[in-house]
Design an enzyme around this catalytic site. Structure first.
Site, short mmCIF file in Angstrom:
data_model
loop_
_atom_site.label_atom_id
_atom_site.label_comp_id
_atom_site.label_asym_id
_atom_site.label_seq_id
_atom_site.Cartn_x
_atom_site.Cartn_y
_atom_site.Cartn_z
N ALA A 50 19.31 -47.34 6.51
CA ALA A 50 20.42 -46.82 5.72
C ALA A 50 21.10 -47.91 4.87
O ALA A 50 21.64 -47.62 3.81
CB ALA A 50 21.43 -46.15 6.64
N HIS A 80 12.07 -40.03 9.01
CA HIS A 80 13.10 -39.08 9.44
C HIS A 80 13.24 -37.90 8.50
O HIS A 80 14.28 -37.24 8.48
CB HIS A 80 14.44 -39.81 9.64
CG HIS A 80 14.40 -40.77 10.79
ND1 HIS A 80 15.32 -41.78 10.96
CD2 HIS A 80 13.55 -40.86 11.84
CE1 HIS A 80 15.02 -42.45 12.08
NE2 HIS A 80 13.95 -41.91 12.61
N ASN A 133 19.82 -58.24 6.17
CA ASN A 133 20.81 -57.28 6.68
C ASN A 133 22.21 -57.86 6.63
O ASN A 133 22.38 -59.09 6.73
CB ASN A 133 20.48 -56.89 8.13
CG ASN A 133 21.07 -55.55 8.52
OD1 ASN A 133 20.80 -54.54 7.89
ND2 ASN A 133 21.92 -55.54 9.54
N CYS A 156 16.71 -17.42 6.84
CA CYS A 156 15.39 -17.29 6.22
C CYS A 156 15.27 -15.92 5.57
O CYS A 156 15.60 -14.89 6.18
CB CYS A 156 14.32 -17.47 7.29
SG CYS A 156 12.64 -17.26 6.67
N ARG A 173 25.71 -46.95 11.22
CA ARG A 173 26.17 -47.92 12.20
C ARG A 173 26.84 -49.15 11.61
O ARG A 173 27.23 -50.04 12.35
CB ARG A 173 24.98 -48.36 13.07
CG ARG A 173 24.49 -47.23 13.93
CD ARG A 173 23.20 -47.58 14.68
NE ARG A 173 22.78 -46.44 15.48
CZ ARG A 173 22.19 -45.35 14.99
NH1 ARG A 173 21.94 -45.26 13.69
NH2 ARG A 173 21.85 -44.35 15.77
N CYS A 231 9.64 -19.48 11.26
CA CYS A 231 8.35 -19.26 10.57
C CYS A 231 7.97 -20.44 9.68
O CYS A 231 6.91 -20.43 9.08
CB CYS A 231 8.39 -17.95 9.78
SG CYS A 231 9.37 -18.04 8.26
P1 NAD Z 1 22.05 -48.17 10.61
O1 NAD Z 1 23.14 -47.32 10.07
O2 NAD Z 1 21.77 -48.26 12.06
O3 NAD Z 1 22.18 -49.65 10.12
C1 NAD Z 1 22.35 -49.99 8.81
C2 NAD Z 1 22.51 -51.51 8.76
O4 NAD Z 1 22.53 -51.88 7.39
C3 NAD Z 1 23.81 -52.00 9.40
O5 NAD Z 1 23.55 -53.16 10.18
C4 NAD Z 1 24.67 -52.36 8.18
O6 NAD Z 1 25.61 -53.37 8.44
C5 NAD Z 1 23.59 -52.80 7.21
N1 NAD Z 1 23.99 -52.70 5.81
C6 NAD Z 1 24.89 -51.86 5.24
N2 NAD Z 1 24.95 -52.06 3.91
C7 NAD Z 1 24.06 -53.07 3.63
C8 NAD Z 1 23.68 -53.72 2.43
N3 NAD Z 1 24.22 -53.41 1.24
N4 NAD Z 1 22.73 -54.68 2.51
C9 NAD Z 1 22.17 -55.02 3.70
N5 NAD Z 1 22.52 -54.44 4.87
C10 NAD Z 1 23.44 -53.46 4.83
O7 NAD Z 1 20.80 -47.69 9.83
P2 NAD Z 1 19.46 -47.39 10.41
O8 NAD Z 1 19.06 -48.44 11.39
O9 NAD Z 1 18.67 -47.15 9.22
O10 NAD Z 1 19.65 -46.03 11.27
C11 NAD Z 1 20.43 -44.95 10.87
C12 NAD Z 1 19.67 -43.64 10.83
O11 NAD Z 1 20.39 -42.74 10.04
C13 NAD Z 1 18.38 -43.75 10.15
O12 NAD Z 1 17.46 -43.36 11.07
C14 NAD Z 1 18.38 -42.78 8.97
O13 NAD Z 1 17.48 -41.73 9.22
C15 NAD Z 1 19.68 -42.15 8.96
N6 NAD Z 1 20.48 -42.32 7.73
C16 NAD Z 1 19.90 -42.22 6.49
C17 NAD Z 1 20.66 -42.42 5.34
C18 NAD Z 1 20.00 -42.35 4.00
O14 NAD Z 1 19.03 -41.61 3.83
N7 NAD Z 1 20.47 -43.13 3.02
C19 NAD Z 1 22.02 -42.69 5.45
C20 NAD Z 1 22.59 -42.75 6.73
C21 NAD Z 1 21.80 -42.57 7.86
ZN ZN Z 2 11.55 -17.59 8.74
#
Ligand code: NAD
Ligand code: ZN
Length: 255
Positions: A24, A123, A222, A156, A36, A134
């Site tokens: 993310a 994901h 990160n 649906c 997170r 379905c």
């Molecule tokens: P996470 O939220 O666990 O961790 C994100 C990490 O990125 C954190 O440590 C944060 O401090 C760091 N971060 C934030 N901004 C940053 C930047 N500009 N540069 C570098 N680092 C940065 O994310 P995760 O481990 O990917 O897990 C979260 C779950 O949630 C994922 O499985 C995902 O499916 C889902 N999710 C997806 C999205 C999306 O599609 N953009 C958004 C939120 C959550």
């Molecule tokens: Zn259906």
């Protein structure tokens, strides 16, 4: 930071192809909050409300999810890839990419120019909504239009089953084909570059960690600590949108 970039290039250039693993954090600079991080969604929402069991059992949870989905679509203009996504695409153009495995559901790697074949969305994604019974798929925009005109728990059109976006909720299995493709990228990789992930969500994180535990280098970019800092050959603390373009430019110059 310059020294760290030089070191990253030394490590990655001698260990191609590189598998990119993104979380993310790569998309926060495009305006999508992470879960997170310090301002992540889990500071405001309860993860227990996002399990498949609750979604299926509780109409109120579904109504709230659809409402949030519509609202997030109405926030300002379209969501665009940022320089970090574009830098990952340039790793491919340099011929150094084994594949990009992402936890994100936002489609921004493809929007930045990677092909569907180069990206694994572990994901799921938000392009489609599916019937849980379905499996009929509907374009997300069509379903959100129904929500906007008053259907607060859209069903649906074929079988009246519950509809759900094509994303993986807590308690659901990861898509088997995507997992297989991700493991193929990992097997082919000489190194792994993890961007914007706490590396704490499993089984997704097993894929980059398997590369590191087999002795191939893991480079982490990160903001803040990750669960795998001890396994990393190098950790660069910084914003993905600032670090990645510099790193990839240096990689290109290293020839
Ligand atoms: P996470 O939220 O666990 O961790 C994100 C990490 O990125 C954190 O440590 C944060 O401090 C760091 N971060 C934030 N901004 C940053 C930047 N500009 N540069 C570098 N680092 C940065 O994310 P995760 O481990 O990917 O897990 C979260 C779950 O949630 C994922 O499985 C995902 O499916 C889902 N999710 C997806 C999205 C999306 O599609 N953009 C958004 C939120 C959550
Ligand atoms: Zn259906």
């Amino acid at each position: 930071m310059e020294e760290a970039i030089v070191e990253a290039v030394q490590i990655l250039r001698s260990s191609t192809p590189i598998m990119v693993f993104s979380g993310a954090g790569i998309s926060t600079e495009s305006g999508i909050p992470d879960f997170r991080g310090p301002n992540g969604l889990w500071t405001k929402l309860d993860p227990d409300d996002f399990t498949i069991g609750r979604y299926l059992a509780d109409v109120e949870i579904r109504r709230r999810s659809w409402k949030m989905f519509v609202e997030s679509r109405n926030l300002g203009g379209p969501i665009e890839p940022n320089p970090a996504h574009r830098a990952v695409t340039n790793i491919s153009r340099l011929g150094f990419l084994s594949g990009c495995v992402t936890q994100n559901i936002d489609g921004l790697h493809q929007a930045a120019g990677l092909t569907d074949e180069e990206v694994v969305e572990l994901h799921g994604h938000v392009r489609e909504v599916r019937c849980v019974d379905c499996r009929t798929a509907y374009p997300t925009d069509d379903v959100l239009a129904r929500v906007s005109t008053g259907e607060d728990d859209p069903r649906c059109l074929r079988c009246s089953g519950i509809l759900k976006s094509a994303t993986v909720m807590f308690g659901e299995f990861l898509p088997v084909k995507e997992m297989e493709r991700a493991w193929r990228f990992a097997e082919a990789a000489g190194s792994v570059l993890a961007i914007g992930s706490t590396l704490s969500v499993f089984p997704a994180a097993d894929i980059p960690l398997s590369i590191a535990s087999s002795g191939r280098p893991l480079v982490i970019v990160n903001l803040g600590p990750t669960e795998a800092d001890d396994l990393a050959a190098l950790r660069i603390e910084g914003k993905a949108g600032e670090v990645l373009p510099r790193l990839v430019t240096a990689l290109a110059m290293a020839g």
